[in-house]
Write a protein that holds these residues in place. Structure first.
Motif, PDB file in Angstrom:
ATOM      1  N   MET A  99       0.847  -1.186   0.000  1.00 52.25           N
ATOM      2  CA  MET A  99       0.000   0.000   0.000  1.00 52.25           C
ATOM      3  C   MET A  99       0.891   1.247   0.000  1.00 52.25           C
ATOM      4  O   MET A  99       1.826   1.359   0.773  1.00 52.25           O
ATOM      5  N   SER A 100       0.582   2.200  -0.893  1.00 58.34           N
ATOM      6  CA  SER A 100       1.406   3.400  -1.024  1.00 58.34           C
ATOM      7  C   SER A 100       1.339   4.264   0.231  1.00 58.34           C
ATOM      8  O   SER A 100       0.286   4.466   0.824  1.00 58.34           O
ATOM      9  N   LYS A 101       2.496   4.777   0.621  1.00 62.69           N
ATOM     10  CA  LYS A 101       2.570   5.720   1.737  1.00 62.69           C
ATOM     11  C   LYS A 101       2.413   7.156   1.255  1.00 62.69           C
ATOM     12  O   LYS A 101       2.583   8.098   2.037  1.00 62.69           O
ATOM     13  N   GLY A 102       2.104   7.327  -0.016  1.00 62.43           N
ATOM     14  CA  GLY A 102       1.919   8.658  -0.578  1.00 62.43           C
ATOM     15  C   GLY A 102       2.879   8.930  -1.715  1.00 62.43           C
ATOM     16  O   GLY A 102       3.810   8.162  -1.986  1.00 62.43           O
ATOM     17  N   ILE A 103       2.617  10.026  -2.391  1.00 60.18           N
ATOM     18  CA  ILE A 103       3.430  10.444  -3.539  1.00 60.18           C
ATOM     19  C   ILE A 103       4.569  11.335  -3.064  1.00 60.18           C
ATOM     20  O   ILE A 103       4.381  12.192  -2.202  1.00 60.18           O
ATOM     21  N   ILE A 104       5.746  11.134  -3.653  1.00 57.75           N
ATOM     22  CA  ILE A 104       6.843  12.087  -3.510  1.00 57.75           C
ATOM     23  C   ILE A 104       7.130  12.647  -4.893  1.00 57.75           C
ATOM     24  O   ILE A 104       7.403  11.896  -5.838  1.00 57.75           O
ATOM     25  N   ALA A 105       7.037  13.955  -5.029  1.00 54.52           N
ATOM     26  CA  ALA A 105       7.258  14.635  -6.309  1.00 54.52           C
ATOM     27  C   ALA A 105       8.701  15.119  -6.381  1.00 54.52           C
ATOM     28  O   ALA A 105       9.183  15.786  -5.450  1.00 54.52           O
ATOM     29  N   LEU A 106       9.371  14.794  -7.462  1.00 55.22           N
ATOM     30  CA  LEU A 106      10.793  15.084  -7.609  1.00 55.22           C
ATOM     31  C   LEU A 106      11.057  15.929  -8.843  1.00 55.22           C
ATOM     32  O   LEU A 106      10.556  15.630  -9.939  1.00 55.22           O
ATOM     33  N   ASP A 107      11.846  16.963  -8.662  1.00 57.67           N
ATOM     34  CA  ASP A 107      12.363  17.723  -9.794  1.00 57.67           C
ATOM     35  C   ASP A 107      13.345  16.842 -10.563  1.00 57.67           C
ATOM     36  O   ASP A 107      13.897  15.877 -10.013  1.00 57.67           O
ATOM     37  N   ALA A 108      13.602  17.188 -11.811  1.00 55.94           N
ATOM     38  CA  ALA A 108      14.549  16.401 -12.616  1.00 55.94           C
ATOM     39  C   ALA A 108      15.941  17.019 -12.605  1.00 55.94           C
ATOM     40  O   ALA A 108      16.874  16.485 -11.997  1.00 55.94           O
ATOM     41  N   ASP A 109      16.109  18.154 -13.285  1.00 52.93           N
ATOM     42  CA  ASP A 109      17.441  18.739 -13.471  1.00 52.93           C
ATOM     43  C   ASP A 109      18.014  19.238 -12.148  1.00 52.93           C
ATOM     44  O   ASP A 109      17.444  20.119 -11.492  1.00 52.93           O
ATOM     45  N   GLY A 110      19.139  18.668 -11.732  1.00 50.68           N
ATOM     46  CA  GLY A 110      19.777  19.047 -10.492  1.00 50.68           C
ATOM     47  C   GLY A 110      19.406  18.165  -9.315  1.00 50.68           C
ATOM     48  O   GLY A 110      20.085  18.176  -8.294  1.00 50.68           O
ATOM     49  N   VAL A 111      18.324  17.396  -9.455  1.00 46.81           N
ATOM     50  CA  VAL A 111      17.884  16.482  -8.401  1.00 46.81           C
ATOM     51  C   VAL A 111      18.042  15.035  -8.853  1.00 46.81           C
ATOM     52  O   VAL A 111      18.717  14.236  -8.215  1.00 46.81           O
ATOM     53  N   LEU A 112      17.400  14.698  -9.984  1.00 42.34           N
ATOM     54  CA  LEU A 112      17.524  13.360 -10.554  1.00 42.34           C
ATOM     55  C   LEU A 112      18.639  13.289 -11.597  1.00 42.34           C
ATOM     56  O   LEU A 112      19.385  12.304 -11.659  1.00 42.34           O
ATOM     57  N   LEU A 113      18.735  14.329 -12.401  1.00 40.10           N
ATOM     58  CA  LEU A 113      19.620  14.322 -13.571  1.00 40.10           C
ATOM     59  C   LEU A 113      20.629  15.461 -13.510  1.00 40.10           C
ATOM     60  O   LEU A 113      20.320  16.552 -13.035  1.00 40.10           O
ATOM     61  N   ASP A 114      21.836  15.192 -14.026  1.00 45.34           N
ATOM     62  CA  ASP A 114      22.926  16.170 -13.953  1.00 45.34           C
ATOM     63  C   ASP A 114      22.921  17.058 -15.198  1.00 45.34           C
ATOM     64  O   ASP A 114      23.729  16.892 -16.113  1.00 45.34           O
ATOM     65  N   TYR A 115      22.000  18.017 -15.197  1.00 45.95           N
ATOM     66  CA  TYR A 115      21.894  18.947 -16.321  1.00 45.95           C
ATOM     67  C   TYR A 115      23.184  19.737 -16.517  1.00 45.95           C
ATOM     68  O   TYR A 115      23.588  20.012 -17.644  1.00 45.95           O
ATOM     69  N   GLY A 116      23.844  20.096 -15.415  1.00 42.41           N
ATOM     70  CA  GLY A 116      25.078  20.867 -15.516  1.00 42.41           C
ATOM     71  C   GLY A 116      26.157  20.146 -16.285  1.00 42.41           C
ATOM     72  O   GLY A 116      26.908  20.764 -17.049  1.00 42.41           O
ATOM     73  N   LEU A 117      26.252  18.830 -16.117  1.00 41.63           N
ATOM     74  CA  LEU A 117      27.212  18.031 -16.873  1.00 41.63           C
ATOM     75  C   LEU A 117      26.780  17.907 -18.329  1.00 41.63           C
ATOM     76  O   LEU A 117      27.596  18.023 -19.254  1.00 41.63           O
ATOM     77  N   ALA A 118      25.498  17.692 -18.547  1.00 46.22           N
ATOM     78  CA  ALA A 118      24.981  17.552 -19.908  1.00 46.22           C
ATOM     79  C   ALA A 118      25.133  18.838 -20.713  1.00 46.22           C
ATOM     80  O   ALA A 118      25.260  18.801 -21.941  1.00 46.22           O
ATOM     81  N   TYR A 119      25.135  19.971 -20.034  1.00 46.83           N
ATOM     82  CA  TYR A 119      25.298  21.269 -20.692  1.00 46.83           C
ATOM     83  C   TYR A 119      26.592  21.305 -21.502  1.00 46.83           C
ATOM     84  O   TYR A 119      26.631  21.832 -22.619  1.00 46.83           O
ATOM     85  N   ALA A 120      27.661  20.736 -20.953  1.00 45.70           N
ATOM     86  CA  ALA A 120      28.940  20.715 -21.665  1.00 45.70           C
ATOM     87  C   ALA A 120      28.848  19.873 -22.933  1.00 45.70           C
ATOM     88  O   ALA A 120      29.449  20.210 -23.959  1.00 45.70           O
ATOM     89  N   SER A 121      28.082  18.778 -22.876  1.00 51.06           N
ATOM     90  CA  SER A 121      27.899  17.946 -24.064  1.00 51.06           C
ATOM     91  C   SER A 121      27.113  18.691 -25.139  1.00 51.06           C
ATOM     92  O   SER A 121      27.380  18.548 -26.332  1.00 51.06           O
ATOM     93  N   ALA A 122      26.132  19.494 -24.712  1.00 53.96           N
ATOM     94  CA  ALA A 122      25.369  20.301 -25.661  1.00 53.96           C
ATOM     95  C   ALA A 122      26.278  21.330 -26.323  1.00 53.96           C
ATOM     96  O   ALA A 122      26.159  21.606 -27.530  1.00 53.96           O
ATOM     97  N   TRP A 123      27.195  21.901 -25.553  1.00 51.35           N
ATOM     98  CA  TRP A 123      28.150  22.861 -26.113  1.00 51.35           C
ATOM     99  C   TRP A 123      29.013  22.198 -27.186  1.00 51.35           C
ATOM    100  O   TRP A 123      29.240  22.754 -28.273  1.00 51.35           O
ATOM    101  N   LYS A 124      29.483  20.997 -26.889  1.00 51.37           N
ATOM    102  CA  LYS A 124      30.300  20.280 -27.860  1.00 51.37           C
ATOM    103  C   LYS A 124      29.499  19.951 -29.124  1.00 51.37           C
ATOM    104  O   LYS A 124      30.007  20.062 -30.240  1.00 51.37           O
ATOM    105  N   LYS A 125      28.241  19.571 -28.939  1.00 51.49           N
ATOM    106  CA  LYS A 125      27.396  19.256 -30.092  1.00 51.49           C
ATOM    107  C   LYS A 125      27.210  20.483 -30.979  1.00 51.49           C
ATOM    108  O   LYS A 125      27.222  20.387 -32.210  1.00 51.49           O
TER     109      LYS A 125
END
Length: 201
Positions: free
Chosen positions: A1-27
């Motif tokens: 039985m679920s104890k409730g929902i936890i809402a999570l941001d993506a960039d900076g919490v789940l995913l490393d947008y700051g690192l991916a930014y450098a890859s976008a620059w290279k692209k």
């Protein structure tokens, strides 16, 4: 039985947008930038890159396509954190300030890394006095909301536990009067998950 929902941001919490930014620059420009300051909050300060305008800015923005949003690496420890929260009985959803056009790419990205998250809510990131995520969160009624950007807590119902991820501190917007809108602070999602689970045993 679920104890409730936890809402999570993506960039900076789940995913490393700051690192991916450098890859976008290279692209966009063919050169992977050198790192200037690993403790910088904003990617433009983390990497040795110039501030762009005109055609070069348009060229750079074109790198942020569906393939980009589907291929961002996870923040260290974030997958483990989510698996622990899910094992403890919480339902996880992602609430991200991203154009809905890229929501499916974000879902693919999270699934590819093994995040136990099936639902992604994309809210865009329009600048308004209230968080663009507030309406979605107040409708979802999660037990907790975790984000790394302090202004995104404005307007979120105080009945929701509001957890701020502090992460890199140089140039961080996570200071000042808006701190009244949060309930706890953690250095990353793994620290949040350990604290959250421990307090509910």
């Amino acid at each position: 039985m679920s104890k409730g929902i936890i809402a999570l941001d993506a960039d900076g919490v789940l995913l490393d947008y700051g690192l991916a930014y450098a890859s976008a620059w290279k692209k966009a420009f063919g050169v992977y930038p050198l790192e200037r300051d690993p403790l910088a909050y904003w990617p433009i300060d983390r990497w040795q890159v110039e501030r762009l305008e005109g055609d070069r800015l348009t060229q750079f923005r074109s790198a942020f396509d569906s393939n980009f949003w589907a291929s961002i690496p996870p923040v260290p420890g974030a997958v483990e954190a989510c698996q622990s929260l899910a094992s403890a009985g919480f339902e996880l959803v992602c609430v991200t300030a991203l154009l809905d056009d890229f929501r499916t790419a974000r879902e693919r990205n999270l699934q590819a890394h093994g995040f136990p998250i099936d639902m992604v809510h994309a809210t865009d990131n329009l600048a308004t006095p209230m968080s663009p995520k507030a309406d979605t969160l107040n409708a979802l009624r999660p037990v907790a909301f975790v984000d790394d950007y302090l202004p995104y807590f404005v307007g979120v119902d105080a009945g929701i536990h509001r957890a701020l991820i502090t992460r890199e501190v140089k140039g961080s917007p996570n200071t000042g009067g808006l701190l009244v809108h949060i309930d706890s602070q953690h250095k990353d999602l793994l620290a949040f998950s350990r604290s959250w689970i421990a307090e509910r045993k």
